[in-house]
Every structure is written in C-alpha cells, then in structure tokens.
Design an enzyme around this catalytic site. Structure first.
Site, PDB file in Angstrom:
ATOM      1  CG  ASN A 174     -45.039  57.333 -80.776  1.00  0.00           C
ATOM      2  OD1 ASN A 174     -44.630  56.668 -80.411  1.00  0.00           O
ATOM      3  ND2 ASN A 174     -46.394  57.621 -80.143  1.00  0.00           N
ATOM      4  CG  ASP A 175     -49.208  57.984 -78.505  1.00  0.00           C
ATOM      5  OD1 ASP A 175     -48.327  59.205 -78.887  1.00  0.00           O
ATOM      6  OD2 ASP A 175     -49.315  57.746 -77.877  1.00  0.00           O
ATOM      7  CD  GLN A 217     -46.683  53.307 -78.147  1.00  0.00           C
ATOM      8  OE1 GLN A 217     -46.977  53.335 -78.829  1.00  0.00           O
ATOM      9  NE2 GLN A 217     -47.189  52.140 -76.855  1.00  0.00           N
ATOM     10  CD1 TRP A 246     -44.065  55.456 -84.017  1.00  0.00           C
ATOM     11  CD2 TRP A 246     -45.192  53.643 -86.067  1.00  0.00           C
ATOM     12  NE1 TRP A 246     -45.840  54.716 -83.562  1.00  0.00           N
ATOM     13  CE2 TRP A 246     -45.397  53.580 -84.766  1.00  0.00           C
ATOM     14  CE3 TRP A 246     -44.897  53.705 -86.814  1.00  0.00           C
ATOM     15  CZ2 TRP A 246     -47.103  52.730 -85.098  1.00  0.00           C
ATOM     16  CZ3 TRP A 246     -46.189  52.127 -86.909  1.00  0.00           C
ATOM     17  CH2 TRP A 246     -46.816  51.983 -85.628  1.00  0.00           C
ATOM     18  CG  PHE A 294     -50.506  51.190 -81.242  1.00  0.00           C
ATOM     19  CD1 PHE A 294     -48.900  50.757 -81.316  1.00  0.00           C
ATOM     20  CD2 PHE A 294     -51.651  51.709 -82.032  1.00  0.00           C
ATOM     21  CE1 PHE A 294     -48.566  50.595 -82.774  1.00  0.00           C
ATOM     22  CE2 PHE A 294     -50.993  51.244 -83.697  1.00  0.00           C
ATOM     23  CZ  PHE A 294     -49.206  51.332 -84.006  1.00  0.00           C
ATOM     24  CB  SER A 295     -50.567  54.803 -76.032  1.00  0.00           C
ATOM     25  OG  SER A 295     -49.612  55.022 -76.607  1.00  0.00           O
ATOM     26  NE  ARG A 306     -54.629  54.935 -82.558  1.00  0.00           N
ATOM     27  CZ  ARG A 306     -55.150  54.570 -83.326  1.00  0.00           C
ATOM     28  NH1 ARG A 306     -55.710  53.351 -83.890  1.00  0.00           N
ATOM     29  NH2 ARG A 306     -55.602  55.556 -84.345  1.00  0.00           N
ATOM     30  CG  ASP A 307     -54.220  55.276 -77.532  1.00  0.00           C
ATOM     31  OD1 ASP A 307     -53.667  54.654 -77.986  1.00  0.00           O
ATOM     32  OD2 ASP A 307     -54.577  55.948 -78.353  1.00  0.00           O
TER      33      ASP A 307
HETATM   34  C1  FRU Z   1     -51.051  58.457 -80.807  1.00  0.00           C
HETATM   35  C2  FRU Z   1     -51.071  57.488 -81.128  1.00  0.00           C
HETATM   36  C3  FRU Z   1     -52.316  56.317 -79.982  1.00  0.00           C
HETATM   37  C4  FRU Z   1     -51.013  54.646 -80.694  1.00  0.00           C
HETATM   38  C5  FRU Z   1     -49.608  55.069 -80.542  1.00  0.00           C
HETATM   39  C6  FRU Z   1     -48.512  54.358 -81.967  1.00  0.00           C
HETATM   40  O1  FRU Z   1     -50.082  59.563 -81.326  1.00  0.00           O
HETATM   41  O2  FRU Z   1     -51.312  57.368 -82.393  1.00  0.00           O
HETATM   42  O3  FRU Z   1     -53.194  55.991 -80.767  1.00  0.00           O
HETATM   43  O4  FRU Z   1     -51.046  53.880 -79.867  1.00  0.00           O
HETATM   44  O5  FRU Z   1     -49.310  56.326 -80.708  1.00  0.00           O
HETATM   45  O6  FRU Z   1     -47.657  54.774 -81.674  1.00  0.00           O
END
Ligand code: FRU
Length: 488
Positions: free
Chosen positions: A37-38, A54, A62, A97-98, A159-160
């Site tokens: 993902n991200d 990710q 996931w 996570f991101s 997060r992130d």
């Molecule tokens: C965004 C998200 C982030 C998180 C990550 C988890 O797509 O939900 O907020 O860090 O993906 O995979």
C-alpha cells in the site's frame, strides 16, 4: 529483526514464484509479490532514489506491515532491495506503519509508526501508535532505534510521520484523530533529528483539522513549500468523508489545503480541500525533492476495500508514476505532471493524423501493450461522447451531454463497475496525456489541470484500443503514441 527479515524474505521468494503476469505492471513500481500500500520514505540519498512501501510479503492481502524497498537512479527504473523493516519489536509488534525518510550526514533515517493492537488483531478501538526511528549506514540495512515520539494525551490514532528540515529545526507532521474522533494533523519540532536514547519534544500544534464532522481521521500528511512566499500545501488522506454527487466517490480520498505558513505563524488556509486526483485508485501520496530541486510525488494506485483482481496473481498494489508537483497560483491548486524521465520509456513514435470521427470508431491497436498516448481533441463537437475505448470494459471520454470528462470501468466478473468524472475544463481543445499499463491507466488533462488514476482489468483477448465518437462527429486535432519499455 534479522530472523524476522529472513523469514519474510523466504516467504516473499516463495510467493514470487507463483506471481502472475497478466495484471502485473510493466512500468510502475510494485512489490515483487504480495501486498503493497502506501509509498513510504521516498528520498534522494547518496546518489540514489529510494522508495519504501507498506508491504506484506507473506500474502497478497494486507497483514503485519513491513517496509519493502527499491532503489533507482532515475525514479523510473527500479531495483528491488531486501525488505528494510519487519515488525515484531515491542513498540512495533503489530506493524511498521507508514512514514518518511531523511538523508542526514551520510546516513538514512526512517521515521515510521510502531503499531500495536491492544485487544484483538484488527480491532481499531484499542491500539497504541508511536513514532519510531530506524537508521542505516549503507542505505540497505536498518537498525531500529525504538520510539522517539509517543502519542500525546488523548490521541490513540497517531501515525504516518513526515519529517523535514527548515530554518534550523527539524519538523514533523503526524496524522491523528482527536478525542472526539475528528481528523487532524499535528505539528512537532525538535532541534536534532535523532539523538541516541532521546525523544523528540512532546509539545505540538494542531496544524489543521477537519471541518466535516464525518471525517474521523487524516492519514498520511505531507506538508511542503509551493512558492518562495511561505505558501505551503498540506496534502493528506481523510477517512470518513461522504460521497457528494460526483465527488468523493472513493472510499477514502486524497487532497490538499493551500495556505501560508512559517515556523513563527499558524497555517492560514486559503480555499477548500481539493482532491489531487479524480480517478478510482489514488491514495496516500508522498512527496520528496529530487537532486535538481523538483518536488515529486508518488501515490498508491489502488483503494482500500475495493476489489483487487490482481490478488488472484498473488500481488496487490502499485505506485503511480512519479509526478512533478507545481502550484497553479491563479487556480489556487496543485498540478501534477509525469516527471520528464518517463520519456526514457518511449520506443518508436507513431503519429495519428488529424481526423474527424463521425459516429464511428478508429482502431489503433489490438492486444494493446504498455503505451503512452498524447491526444488533442477539439471541444467543438456535437457528438454525444468521444474519446478512447480499451476493450469492452474501459471508456475514457468527453461526455457532451453532461459536459464532463469521464473514466468508466465495467468488469462485472470482478464486481467492478462505475465511473469517475469532473466538469470539463474550459477551452476549445482538450489535451490528454495517457499512460496505459497492464492494469492501470493514468490520464493527465491539459498538462496537469486534472489527473485521473484508475486500475482496470481487461482480459488478455479484450485489449483493442480505439478512438471513437458516437451520435455525431468529433475531431482529433493531433495524436501520437509510443509503446513503452519494461522497467525491470
Ligand atoms: C494509509 C494507512 C496509514 C497506515 C498504513 C497501514 O493507507 O492506513 O495510515 O500507516 O496505511 O498500512
């Protein structure tokens, strides 16, 4: 972490052997197999571009998040690198996570969110999230350093982190959800990037927050200057926004707020949240600065909770093309155009003569390979609609009845059907720069005035590409296309 990295690598290698090709991208970055993902940690470091993502290397779904890794000299041709981060320490038990990367004094620093389910796996109502760091000397192997920023009181979803340097300080924006379940972005600062055994300062400001009561979280914030005049863009991905007519049709969206900011003043926003891309599949983009000073961004080209037919091939998710971001001051919005390096993918150039289609289709290609098209249409047309067909399932067109630009997909075999559209840009002509990969299409209208990124899933024997006009005539003023080479 070494043992967990080895296990993930073994799993990834096994999955890669089974991975299918039909939908796998030819010129977009994707994981070798498994889930992506991200985009994370996009950075130019010691002469190379690094992209992390990710990643769940154990399956096409996931799962506990790892950081996959690839490097590139030109942001187009990527080389896969060993998985950079695997979860499993106390502070990132349930996932890494991101986050973002910083190149500093020869070392590469990854700032990421340590994620922990406190009750059951997947139960979002009881979690602990904190910002963590990992450091690398060689840009490939990372040493985790643990938590540098725990959540402020009253925040559970936190997060992130995106980190940058400005005016003598290090800054970090973090996506958050306040006690009333409203999305926000928090801003932190620190004098040093990282000091062994020390945490970042815990004071923060709320840089921005939702004014839509349905929006419960702002994910993946990015905050960057867009002029020499303290103008900044806050790009983020809100969760919870409801669809309104043609807008916000994806489960979650990504957009920008434009405003004025400097370390000494709050972020003063001008205008509204504007979506960055109007297609079906665009989320969590992250920007970075190139060696020659361009602001470039890549997004995740898929959407949470949407059907992902590539999973039958043991992979899911890819990045968009790298896009240069510029600020259109008059329109008060960002424009995205493919970076110039994409031209290195072009093979032979084919021209399409100026032509008027009168209730007919003109076939350009069958078994359409990866291509780039550049089409300029006259908007002076009486046709009901005109544009491009790719097989029976994908239409990209000007709808003269609704005066909208539309991208429509119809793959009932995958439970995918529906369109995304925007009002037609003003003018006598429309320019479409289109990139078609095996399961994705990106359309850049009028040099970035609008963009559409969508996945599509045509059968191998249903990939004819045609120009068309129905119920009337439309004129293609100029056209050209290139088949594109493979990046790996
Ligand atoms: C965004 C998200 C982030 C998180 C990550 C988890 O797509 O939900 O907020 O860090 O993906 O995979």
């Amino acid at each position: 972490m070494k043992q967990r990295l080895e296990q993930s690598t073994t799993a990834l290698n096994a999955l890669q052997k089974k991975r299918g090709e039909q939908f796998y991208p030819q010129f977009h970055l994707a994981a070798p197999a498994g889930w992506l993902n991200d985009p994370n940690g996009l950075v130019y470091h010691n002469g190379l571009y690094h992209a992390f993502y990710q990643h769940h290397p154990f399956s096409e779904l996931w799962g506990p998040m790892h950081w996959g890794h690839a490097t590139s000299k030109d942001m187009i041709h990527w080389q896969h690198q060993p998985i950079a981060l695997a979860p499993g320490n106390e502070y990132d038990k349930s996932g890494c996570f991101s986050g973002s990367a910083v190149s500093h004094e020869g070392k590469l620093y990854l700032f990421y969110t340590g994620h922990n389910w406190l009750a059951e796996e997947g139960d979002d109502s009881q979690i602990y999230q904190a910002q963590c760091v990992a450091v690398s000397e060689d840009g490939i192997h990372f040493e985790k350093k643990g938590i540098i920023l725990p959540p402020p009181q009253g925040y559970m979803h936190f997060r992130d982190p995106k980190v940058w340097f400005q005016e003598g300080k290090w800054w970090m924006v973090v996506g958050a959800r306040d006690e009333k379940d409203q999305g926000q972005v928090l801003l932190f600062s620190n004098d040093t990037l990282f000091e062994e055994g020390k945490q970042w300062r815990s004071e923060y400001k709320v840089l921005g927050k939702t004014d839509d009561k349905n929006v419960y979280m702002w994910e993946c914030p990015d905050f960057f200057p867009i002029s020499d005049d303290n103008e900044f863009a806050l790009v983020f991905s809100p969760q919870g926004k409801r669809a309104e007519g043609y807008q916000y049709r994806n489960l979650f969206q990504t957009g920008a707020l434009i405003g004025q900011w400097s370390p000494k003043q709050p972020f003063i926003i001008h205008g509204h949240f504007t979506e960055l891309d109007n297609g079906h599949d665009y989320y969590a983009p992250q920007s970075f600065v190139t060696a020659d000073g361009r602001r470039v961004s890549m997004g995740w080209m898929d959407m949470w909770n949407s059907p992902m037919p590539s999973q039958q091939e043991f992979w899911a998710g890819c990045f968009t093309l790298p896009r240069e971001i510029n600020f259109d001051k008059r329109a008060n919005r960002l424009r995205m155009t493919p970076i110039k390096e994409v031209e290195s993918l072009r093979q032979t150039r084919n021209t399409i003569e100026m032509t008027t289609l009168n209730n007919q289709a003109l076939k350009l290609l069958d078994k359409t390979p990866a291509i780039e098209l550049n089409l300029t249409w006259s908007l002076d047309s009486q046709a009901e609609k005109f544009g491009l067909w790719l097989g029976k399932g994908l239409e990209v067109f000007v709808d003269n009845q609704s005066n909208r630009f539309v991208i429509r997909r119809h793959y009932p075999q995958y439970n995918i059907s529906g369109s995304r559209s925007t009002p037609l840009p003003v003018g006598c002509e429309i320019n479409l720069r289109i990139f078609i990969d095996r399961s994705s299409i990106e359309v850049f209208i009028n040099h970035g005035e609008l963009t559409f990124s969508s996945r599509y899933y045509a059968d191998e024997n249903d990939r004819d590409l045609s120009l068309f006009a129905t119920d009337g005539s439309a004129t293609l003023i100029a056209g050209e296309y290139w088949t594109l080479s493979t990046i790996s």
